[in-house]
Design a protein around this motif. Structure first.
Motif, PDB file in Angstrom:
ATOM      1  N   GLU A   1       0.817  -1.222   0.000  1.00 45.14           N
ATOM      2  CA  GLU A   1       0.000   0.000   0.000  1.00 45.14           C
ATOM      3  C   GLU A   1       0.851   1.272   0.000  1.00 45.14           C
ATOM      4  OE1 GLU A   1      -3.397   0.516  -0.040  1.00 45.14           O
ATOM      5  OE2 GLU A   1      -3.795  -1.619  -0.334  1.00 45.14           O
ATOM      6  N   ARG A   2       2.120   1.160   0.415  1.00 45.51           N
ATOM      7  CA  ARG A   2       2.977   2.354   0.407  1.00 45.51           C
ATOM      8  C   ARG A   2       3.245   2.831  -1.015  1.00 45.51           C
ATOM      9  NH1 ARG A   2       7.554   0.110   4.434  1.00 45.51           N
ATOM     10  NH2 ARG A   2       6.909  -1.805   3.341  1.00 45.51           N
ATOM     11  N   PHE A   3       3.163   1.906  -1.983  1.00 45.06           N
ATOM     12  CA  PHE A   3       3.276   2.308  -3.386  1.00 45.06           C
ATOM     13  C   PHE A   3       1.928   2.752  -3.929  1.00 45.06           C
ATOM     14  CE2 PHE A   3       7.169  -0.499  -3.651  1.00 45.06           C
ATOM     15  CZ  PHE A   3       8.040   0.536  -3.930  1.00 45.06           C
ATOM     16  N   GLY A   4       0.892   1.929  -3.709  1.00 45.32           N
ATOM     17  CA  GLY A   4      -0.416   2.268  -4.259  1.00 45.32           C
ATOM     18  C   GLY A   4      -1.460   1.221  -3.931  1.00 45.32           C
ATOM     19  N   THR A   5      -2.671   1.470  -4.416  1.00 43.78           N
ATOM     20  CA  THR A   5      -3.807   0.619  -4.105  1.00 43.78           C
ATOM     21  C   THR A   5      -3.752  -0.712  -4.862  1.00 43.78           C
ATOM     22  OG1 THR A   5      -6.221   0.547  -4.150  1.00 43.78           O
ATOM     23  CG2 THR A   5      -5.165   1.785  -5.899  1.00 43.78           C
ATOM     24  N   ARG A   6      -4.431  -1.720  -4.337  1.00 42.50           N
ATOM     25  CA  ARG A   6      -4.423  -3.053  -4.960  1.00 42.50           C
ATOM     26  C   ARG A   6      -4.972  -3.026  -6.389  1.00 42.50           C
ATOM     27  NH1 ARG A   6      -2.471  -8.337  -5.019  1.00 42.50           N
ATOM     28  NH2 ARG A   6      -1.546  -7.079  -6.647  1.00 42.50           N
ATOM     29  N   PHE A   7      -6.052  -2.268  -6.617  1.00 43.60           N
ATOM     30  CA  PHE A   7      -6.722  -2.269  -7.927  1.00 43.60           C
ATOM     31  C   PHE A   7      -6.725  -0.865  -8.532  1.00 43.60           C
ATOM     32  CE2 PHE A   7      -8.858  -5.632  -5.378  1.00 43.60           C
ATOM     33  CZ  PHE A   7      -8.446  -6.740  -6.125  1.00 43.60           C
ATOM     34  N   PRO A   8      -5.605  -0.429  -9.117  1.00 45.59           N
ATOM     35  CA  PRO A   8      -5.561   0.948  -9.637  1.00 45.59           C
ATOM     36  C   PRO A   8      -6.393   1.109 -10.916  1.00 45.59           C
ATOM     37  CG  PRO A   8      -3.509  -0.194 -10.102  1.00 45.59           C
ATOM     38  CD  PRO A   8      -4.330  -1.140  -9.289  1.00 45.59           C
ATOM     39  N   CYS A   9      -6.988   2.287 -11.046  1.00 38.98           N
ATOM     40  CA  CYS A   9      -7.788   2.638 -12.227  1.00 38.98           C
ATOM     41  C   CYS A   9      -6.852   2.927 -13.401  1.00 38.98           C
ATOM     42  CB  CYS A   9      -8.615   3.879 -11.889  1.00 38.98           C
ATOM     43  SG  CYS A   9      -9.462   4.560 -13.298  1.00 38.98           S
ATOM     44  N   MET A  10      -7.219   2.490 -14.600  1.00 41.11           N
ATOM     45  CA  MET A  10      -6.393   2.765 -15.790  1.00 41.11           C
ATOM     46  C   MET A  10      -7.156   3.545 -16.860  1.00 41.11           C
ATOM     47  SD  MET A  10      -3.240   1.827 -15.621  1.00 41.11           S
ATOM     48  CE  MET A  10      -2.703   1.574 -13.939  1.00 41.11           C
ATOM     49  N   SER A  11      -8.402   3.953 -16.564  1.00 42.98           N
ATOM     50  CA  SER A  11      -9.162   4.681 -17.588  1.00 42.98           C
ATOM     51  C   SER A  11      -8.616   6.092 -17.791  1.00 42.98           C
ATOM     52  CB  SER A  11     -10.648   4.733 -17.225  1.00 42.98           C
ATOM     53  OG  SER A  11     -10.811   5.361 -15.969  1.00 42.98           O
ATOM     54  N   ASP A  12      -7.833   6.564 -16.801  1.00 40.93           N
ATOM     55  CA  ASP A  12      -7.221   7.894 -16.937  1.00 40.93           C
ATOM     56  C   ASP A  12      -5.696   7.785 -16.877  1.00 40.93           C
ATOM     57  OD1 ASP A  12      -6.914   7.137 -14.323  1.00 40.93           O
ATOM     58  OD2 ASP A  12      -7.592   9.024 -13.453  1.00 40.93           O
ATOM     59  N   ALA A  13      -5.184   6.685 -17.434  1.00 42.73           N
ATOM     60  CA  ALA A  13      -3.733   6.422 -17.328  1.00 42.73           C
ATOM     61  C   ALA A  13      -2.895   7.548 -17.932  1.00 42.73           C
ATOM     62  CB  ALA A  13      -3.390   5.096 -18.000  1.00 42.73           C
ATOM     63  N   TYR A  14      -3.346   8.102 -19.056  1.00 43.18           N
ATOM     64  CA  TYR A  14      -2.562   9.122 -19.758  1.00 43.18           C
ATOM     65  C   TYR A  14      -3.174  10.498 -19.484  1.00 43.18           C
ATOM     66  CZ  TYR A  14      -0.627   4.991 -21.812  1.00 43.18           C
ATOM     67  OH  TYR A  14      -0.018   3.768 -21.959  1.00 43.18           O
ATOM     68  N   ASP A  15      -2.383  11.370 -18.904  1.00 45.68           N
ATOM     69  CA  ASP A  15      -2.863  12.660 -18.421  1.00 45.68           C
ATOM     70  C   ASP A  15      -3.366  13.540 -19.565  1.00 45.68           C
ATOM     71  OD1 ASP A  15      -2.381  15.618 -17.526  1.00 45.68           O
ATOM     72  OD2 ASP A  15      -2.394  14.423 -15.681  1.00 45.68           O
ATOM     73  N   ARG A  16      -4.645  13.879 -19.526  1.00 42.40           N
ATOM     74  CA  ARG A  16      -5.249  14.625 -20.646  1.00 42.40           C
ATOM     75  C   ARG A  16      -4.714  16.039 -20.758  1.00 42.40           C
ATOM     76  NH1 ARG A  16      -9.758  11.428 -19.104  1.00 42.40           N
ATOM     77  NH2 ARG A  16      -9.889   9.676 -20.534  1.00 42.40           N
ATOM     78  N   GLU A  17      -4.443  16.639 -19.606  1.00 41.84           N
ATOM     79  CA  GLU A  17      -3.907  18.009 -19.603  1.00 41.84           C
ATOM     80  C   GLU A  17      -2.536  18.051 -20.288  1.00 41.84           C
ATOM     81  OE1 GLU A  17      -3.242  21.433 -16.204  1.00 41.84           O
ATOM     82  OE2 GLU A  17      -4.396  19.637 -15.683  1.00 41.84           O
TER      83      GLU A  17
END
Length: 287
Positions: A151-167
């Motif tokens: 968990e220190r790196f990140g959540t078990r099930f990360p979201c990938m629908s916004d993987a590439y930063d639109r801005e």
């Protein structure tokens, strides 16, 4: 084989003890695109073989150096040469440097790669801004986040629908137009395969029907880990060859062609990335 948080931290601490540069932006250079690292000022350079726990790059066109420095005043770290599944590394080892980036203080990752064009409107030498990906090895169970989750790196099930930063995509498009690159700047979906053999005609046709605009052998695993760690991601593909889609074609994909196109277009790609880096600051994206 998973790398523990402690192992990653030991490597990051070792690097930070050798340089005063505290990078906010991490750049990964693809085949033939290592010239990006040469733009950095006040360089502190480490060979991969000297860095604790670090893998070695075995591919022609990948230098195998981690370069710290400043790009127009912005502190950066640059991987000159990356790692691939086809080199025989476990997927966790390929993505280890991204976790080390995070522990160095990096919050934005810029990745570049050389790719084959599947979209028939793309030409050799086009630069494609990646807006999404298809992770073929992931379908077969080869994901860099497999195994225990820390968990220190990140959540078990990360979201990938916004993987590439639109801005950042929008910003790159604006920078590209300003630099006069409108004619060869595209956006599209990248599909990763494990390689090292290039794709068959049937495979290229299938991938194109699935919605892929370009195909390559890298980047996606690193993106997944970067997003897992909460970093913003921007990625570019240099279209170095046109995928063969026709059985009557005499064309054959080869690595030399990839490196040659990299050389021809690399200067413009470097200018695009370096200008983007300075704009990230001006747009106050860090706020």
């Amino acid at each position: 084989m998973s790398y523990t948080y402690e192992e990653c931290k030991a490597t990051a601490d070792w690097l930070m003890a050798q340089t005063d540069i505290r990078p906010r932006i991490g750049i990964v250079c693809g085949s033939g695109l290592g010239g990006l690292a040469n733009l950095l000022k006040d360089q502190v350079v480490f060979n991969y073989r000297d860095i604790p726990n670090f893998p070695q790059s075995t591919v022609h066109g990948h230098a195998g150096r981690l370069v710290f420095g400043t790009l127009k005043g912005r502190p950066c770290v640059c991987m000159q040469g990356r790692f691939h599944l086809y080199e025989g590394y476990p997927i966790q080892k390929i993505t280890l440097p991204i976790r080390i980036f995070k522990l160095l203080g990096v919050d934005t990752v810029i990745l570049t790669n050389a790719a084959g064009g599947l979209n028939q409107d793309f030409k050799v030498g086009d630069i494609m801004i990646m807006k999404d990906h298809i992770n073929m090895p992931g379908f077969a169970g080869n994901n860099p986040l497999s195994g225990p989750n820390d968990e220190r790196f990140g959540t078990r099930f990360p979201c990938m629908s916004d993987a590439y930063d639109r801005e950042l995509q929008q910003l790159a498009m604006e920078v590209g137009q300003e630099l006069g690159y409108g004619d060869f700047l595209r956006e599209g979906v990248y599909c990763v395969l494990s390689g090292p053999s290039f794709e068959t005609i049937a495979e290229c046709r299938m991938l194109h029907r699935l919605g892929a605009d370009a195909v390559g052998m890298s980047t996606v695993h690193e993106v997944i880990v970067a997003r897992h760690c909460g970093m913003r991601v921007f990625a570019l593909s240099l279209i170095t060859n046109q995928a063969v889609m026709d059985y009557d074609s005499e064309e054959k994909a080869n690595h030399e062609e990839v490196l040659q196109t990299g050389k021809q277009r690399s200067e413009q790609l470097e200018r695009l990335v370096s200008t983007l880096v300075t704009r990230i600051e001006h747009n106050n994206i860090y706020a």
